[in-house]
Design an enzyme around this catalytic site. Structure first.
Site, PDB file in Angstrom:
ATOM      1  N   SER A  13      17.986 109.936 -43.336  1.00  0.00           N
ATOM      2  CA  SER A  13      17.992 109.131 -42.244  1.00  0.00           C
ATOM      3  C   SER A  13      19.718 108.991 -41.743  1.00  0.00           C
ATOM      4  O   SER A  13      20.526 109.352 -42.542  1.00  0.00           O
ATOM      5  CB  SER A  13      17.675 107.746 -42.212  1.00  0.00           C
ATOM      6  OG  SER A  13      18.217 106.877 -43.299  1.00  0.00           O
ATOM      7  N   GLY A  14      19.745 108.725 -40.593  1.00  0.00           N
ATOM      8  CA  GLY A  14      21.172 108.162 -39.729  1.00  0.00           C
ATOM      9  C   GLY A  14      22.135 109.134 -40.165  1.00  0.00           C
ATOM     10  O   GLY A  14      21.974 110.616 -40.054  1.00  0.00           O
ATOM     11  N   ILE A  15      23.405 108.945 -40.783  1.00  0.00           N
ATOM     12  CA  ILE A  15      24.604 109.560 -40.830  1.00  0.00           C
ATOM     13  C   ILE A  15      24.328 110.830 -42.002  1.00  0.00           C
ATOM     14  O   ILE A  15      24.699 111.944 -41.809  1.00  0.00           O
ATOM     15  CB  ILE A  15      25.790 108.938 -41.205  1.00  0.00           C
ATOM     16  CG1 ILE A  15      26.063 107.901 -40.152  1.00  0.00           C
ATOM     17  CG2 ILE A  15      26.906 109.856 -41.576  1.00  0.00           C
ATOM     18  CD1 ILE A  15      27.024 106.922 -40.359  1.00  0.00           C
ATOM     19  N   ASP A  58      14.824 105.923 -55.965  1.00  0.00           N
ATOM     20  CA  ASP A  58      15.781 104.824 -55.905  1.00  0.00           C
ATOM     21  C   ASP A  58      16.907 104.935 -56.574  1.00  0.00           C
ATOM     22  O   ASP A  58      17.000 104.804 -57.721  1.00  0.00           O
ATOM     23  CB  ASP A  58      15.022 103.371 -56.187  1.00  0.00           C
ATOM     24  CG  ASP A  58      15.663 102.188 -55.773  1.00  0.00           C
ATOM     25  OD1 ASP A  58      16.678 102.248 -55.481  1.00  0.00           O
ATOM     26  OD2 ASP A  58      14.892 101.169 -55.849  1.00  0.00           O
ATOM     27  N   TYR A 150      29.581  94.064 -48.716  1.00  0.00           N
ATOM     28  CA  TYR A 150      29.468  95.355 -48.278  1.00  0.00           C
ATOM     29  C   TYR A 150      30.874  95.699 -48.130  1.00  0.00           C
ATOM     30  O   TYR A 150      31.211  96.922 -48.368  1.00  0.00           O
ATOM     31  CB  TYR A 150      28.632  95.329 -46.738  1.00  0.00           C
ATOM     32  CG  TYR A 150      28.970  96.662 -46.152  1.00  0.00           C
ATOM     33  CD1 TYR A 150      27.904  97.640 -46.555  1.00  0.00           C
ATOM     34  CD2 TYR A 150      29.670  96.825 -45.070  1.00  0.00           C
ATOM     35  CE1 TYR A 150      28.052  98.922 -46.172  1.00  0.00           C
ATOM     36  CE2 TYR A 150      29.810  98.037 -44.449  1.00  0.00           C
ATOM     37  CZ  TYR A 150      28.905  99.256 -44.909  1.00  0.00           C
ATOM     38  OH  TYR A 150      29.070 100.491 -44.177  1.00  0.00           O
ATOM     39  N   LYS A 154      33.066  99.078 -49.786  1.00  0.00           N
ATOM     40  CA  LYS A 154      33.604  99.962 -49.262  1.00  0.00           C
ATOM     41  C   LYS A 154      34.973 100.197 -49.795  1.00  0.00           C
ATOM     42  O   LYS A 154      35.675 101.297 -49.580  1.00  0.00           O
ATOM     43  CB  LYS A 154      33.335 100.008 -47.745  1.00  0.00           C
ATOM     44  CG  LYS A 154      31.772 100.137 -47.250  1.00  0.00           C
ATOM     45  CD  LYS A 154      31.282 101.334 -47.836  1.00  0.00           C
ATOM     46  CE  LYS A 154      29.699 101.593 -47.338  1.00  0.00           C
ATOM     47  NZ  LYS A 154      29.260 102.992 -47.798  1.00  0.00           N
ATOM     48  N   THR A 185      22.439 103.788 -36.162  1.00  0.00           N
ATOM     49  CA  THR A 185      21.538 104.279 -37.259  1.00  0.00           C
ATOM     50  C   THR A 185      20.752 103.087 -37.517  1.00  0.00           C
ATOM     51  O   THR A 185      20.989 101.944 -37.016  1.00  0.00           O
ATOM     52  CB  THR A 185      22.043 104.906 -38.502  1.00  0.00           C
ATOM     53  OG1 THR A 185      22.882 103.550 -39.108  1.00  0.00           O
ATOM     54  CG2 THR A 185      23.242 105.850 -38.032  1.00  0.00           C
TER      55      THR A 185
HETATM   56  N1  LIG Z   1      25.663 102.741 -39.354  1.00  0.00           N
HETATM   57  C1  LIG Z   1      26.892 102.162 -39.186  1.00  0.00           C
HETATM   58  O1  LIG Z   1      27.018 101.408 -38.366  1.00  0.00           O
HETATM   59  C2  LIG Z   1      27.902 102.650 -40.428  1.00  0.00           C
HETATM   60  C3  LIG Z   1      29.094 102.398 -40.301  1.00  0.00           C
HETATM   61  C4  LIG Z   1      29.909 102.688 -41.406  1.00  0.00           C
HETATM   62  C5  LIG Z   1      29.502 103.152 -42.571  1.00  0.00           C
HETATM   63  N2  LIG Z   1      28.142 103.471 -42.675  1.00  0.00           N
HETATM   64  C6  LIG Z   1      27.833 103.882 -44.031  1.00  0.00           C
HETATM   65  O2  LIG Z   1      26.993 105.088 -43.728  1.00  0.00           O
HETATM   66  C7  LIG Z   1      26.271 105.415 -44.729  1.00  0.00           C
HETATM   67  C8  LIG Z   1      24.863 105.863 -44.084  1.00  0.00           C
HETATM   68  O3  LIG Z   1      24.312 105.050 -43.478  1.00  0.00           O
HETATM   69  P1  LIG Z   1      23.654 104.939 -41.918  1.00  0.00           P
HETATM   70  O4  LIG Z   1      24.136 104.458 -41.020  1.00  0.00           O
HETATM   71  O5  LIG Z   1      23.050 106.493 -41.816  1.00  0.00           O
HETATM   72  O6  LIG Z   1      22.187 104.091 -42.295  1.00  0.00           O
HETATM   73  P2  LIG Z   1      20.786 104.646 -42.907  1.00  0.00           P
HETATM   74  O7  LIG Z   1      20.176 105.548 -41.707  1.00  0.00           O
HETATM   75  O8  LIG Z   1      20.108 103.166 -43.135  1.00  0.00           O
HETATM   76  O9  LIG Z   1      21.231 105.340 -44.006  1.00  0.00           O
HETATM   77  C9  LIG Z   1      21.468 104.840 -45.081  1.00  0.00           C
HETATM   78  C10 LIG Z   1      20.710 105.779 -46.327  1.00  0.00           C
HETATM   79  O10 LIG Z   1      20.827 105.233 -47.530  1.00  0.00           O
HETATM   80  C11 LIG Z   1      19.798 105.387 -48.159  1.00  0.00           C
HETATM   81  N3  LIG Z   1      19.505 104.580 -49.450  1.00  0.00           N
HETATM   82  C12 LIG Z   1      19.726 103.050 -49.187  1.00  0.00           C
HETATM   83  N4  LIG Z   1      19.440 102.449 -50.415  1.00  0.00           N
HETATM   84  C13 LIG Z   1      19.083 103.456 -51.145  1.00  0.00           C
HETATM   85  C14 LIG Z   1      18.456 103.196 -52.601  1.00  0.00           C
HETATM   86  N5  LIG Z   1      18.239 102.267 -53.326  1.00  0.00           N
HETATM   87  N6  LIG Z   1      18.178 104.495 -52.903  1.00  0.00           N
HETATM   88  C15 LIG Z   1      18.374 105.823 -52.560  1.00  0.00           C
HETATM   89  N7  LIG Z   1      18.758 105.918 -51.180  1.00  0.00           N
HETATM   90  C16 LIG Z   1      19.287 104.692 -50.528  1.00  0.00           C
HETATM   91  C17 LIG Z   1      18.597 104.961 -47.229  1.00  0.00           C
HETATM   92  O11 LIG Z   1      17.269 105.279 -47.495  1.00  0.00           O
HETATM   93  P3  LIG Z   1      16.199 104.301 -47.081  1.00  0.00           P
HETATM   94  O12 LIG Z   1      16.228 105.001 -45.551  1.00  0.00           O
HETATM   95  O13 LIG Z   1      15.056 104.613 -47.961  1.00  0.00           O
HETATM   96  O14 LIG Z   1      16.847 103.076 -47.091  1.00  0.00           O
HETATM   97  C18 LIG Z   1      19.264 105.959 -46.214  1.00  0.00           C
HETATM   98  O15 LIG Z   1      18.861 107.193 -46.478  1.00  0.00           O
HETATM   99  C19 LIG Z   1      26.168 104.262 -45.587  1.00  0.00           C
HETATM  100  O16 LIG Z   1      26.805 104.548 -46.646  1.00  0.00           O
HETATM  101  C20 LIG Z   1      26.550 103.288 -44.667  1.00  0.00           C
HETATM  102  O17 LIG Z   1      27.293 102.201 -45.393  1.00  0.00           O
HETATM  103  C21 LIG Z   1      27.323 103.037 -41.757  1.00  0.00           C
END
Ligand SMILES: NC(=O)c1ccc[n+]([C@@H]2O[C@H](COP(=O)([O-])OP(=O)(O)OC[C@H]3O[C@@H](n4cnc5c(N)ncnc54)[C@H](OP(=O)(O)O)[C@@H]3O)[C@@H](O)[C@H]2O)c1
Length: 263
Positions: A13-15, A58, A150, A154, A185
């Site tokens: 998902s997401g990024i 996980d 969080y 980071k 996301t």
């Molecule tokens: N969106 C923002 O605003 C933002 C900004 C700065 C940095 N980031 C960083 O970008 C990265 C990706 O986040 P995103 O925004 O793309 O959000 P996201 O769509 O929620 O993606 C997070 C991913 O990490 C996986 N994940 C979480 N817990 C996990 C676990 N216990 N075991 C395996 N996988 C796990 C999630 O799987 P599940 O879907 O199963 O939970 C998902 O695939 C993260 O490191 C986040 O900190 C995000």
């Protein structure tokens, strides 16, 4: 020349999904990792063409991480690129956040990222080449009240990756850190990051500057393949980074305190 291969965590998902798609479009084959198998259906076309191997575990658990490392060891050769994108967080007063959520945040953002990086980079150094992309956040640049754990995780990603990068000078392996700001996301909802609830000009700016995951992915992959040290995505986030370099800690903390009152 053999096919280039990447290992991508958070690829469902997401990024992470956007990075997986970006890499597929550049000819990579993938070991795509997600917590749940069905999330990897988002890569359906490439799955069908045999360019994606799925790995669903996980990563907050030691078994999940060990299984991933064993799966990486069974690949023909070390991956050309490792992307650590899996991550989570929780917005709110630290003392009110569920302890299990705090533990999972540290387990995935810090412990899993460290174990995966260490294992894969050892193999890359043995071969003499490799690229690593670590997904951090602009929360890595200053303490963030209401996002205490969080932001601290980071900071760790940034400090660990920058130091390891310097140790790896001359090995052919580089580490790049990606610093997105708020991005459209599922993270925003899952972390309860208050974009929708933010008041007045803060809310307006937050909504206008939300990043597109495909754009974040492209900039991250470009930077990693060039071997850059880091990349901050988005002009406002670049400004935030520049200010965090010149303002004293007390000033950045005061700005966050003021913003917090409006979120
Ligand atoms: N969106 C923002 O605003 C933002 C900004 C700065 C940095 N980031 C960083 O970008 C990265 C990706 O986040 P995103 O925004 O793309 O959000 P996201 O769509 O929620 O993606 C997070 C991913 O990490 C996986 N994940 C979480 N817990 C996990 C676990 N216990 N075991 C395996 N996988 C796990 C999630 O799987 P599940 O879907 O199963 O939970 C998902 O695939 C993260 O490191 C986040 O900190 C995000």
């Amino acid at each position: 020349m053999s096919e280039r291969r990447a290992v991508v965590t958070g690829a469902g998902s997401g990024i992470g999904l956007a990075i997986a798609r970006e890499l597929l479009s550049r000819g990579y084959s993938l070991l795509a990792c997600s917590r749940f198998d069905h999330e990897l259906d988002a890569l359906a076309g490439a799955l069908a063409r045999g360019r994606v191997d799925r790995f669903a575990r996980d990563l907050a658990t030691q078994e999940g991480v060990s299984d991933l490392l064993a799966t990486v060891d069974r690949l023909e050769s070390p991956p050309d690129l490792l992307v650590n994108c899996a991550g989570l967080g929780a917005w709110g007063e630290h003392l009110a956040i569920d302890d299990a959520r705090t533990r999972a945040t540290i387990a995935v953002n810090v412990a899993a990222l460290t174990a995966i990086t260490t294992h894969v980079v050892r193999a890359m150094v043995g071969r003499g080449s490799g690229r690593v992309l670590q997904v951090a956040s602009t929360a890595a640049f200053q303490p963030v009240p209401m996002f205490a754990t969080y932001a601290a995780t980071k900071h760790y990603v940034r400090a660990f990756s920058d130091a390891l990068r310097d140790e790896l000078d001359g090995t052919g392996v580089t580490i790049t850190v990606l610093y997105p700001g708020p991005t459209k996301t599922a993270f925003i909802d899952a972390a309860r990051f208050p974009i929708e609830g933010a008041a007045g000009s803060v809310g307006w700016i937050a909504k206008q500057t939300l990043l597109d995951p495909a754009d974040v992915a492209k900039k991250g992959v470009d930077a990693a393949l060039r071997g850059d040290r880091g990349v901050v995505v988005g002009p406002l986030n670049q400004l935030q980074r520049a200010l965090s370099k010149v303002l004293p800690d007390t000033a950045t903390r005061a700005i966050w305190k003021a913003l917090r009152g409006r979120m």
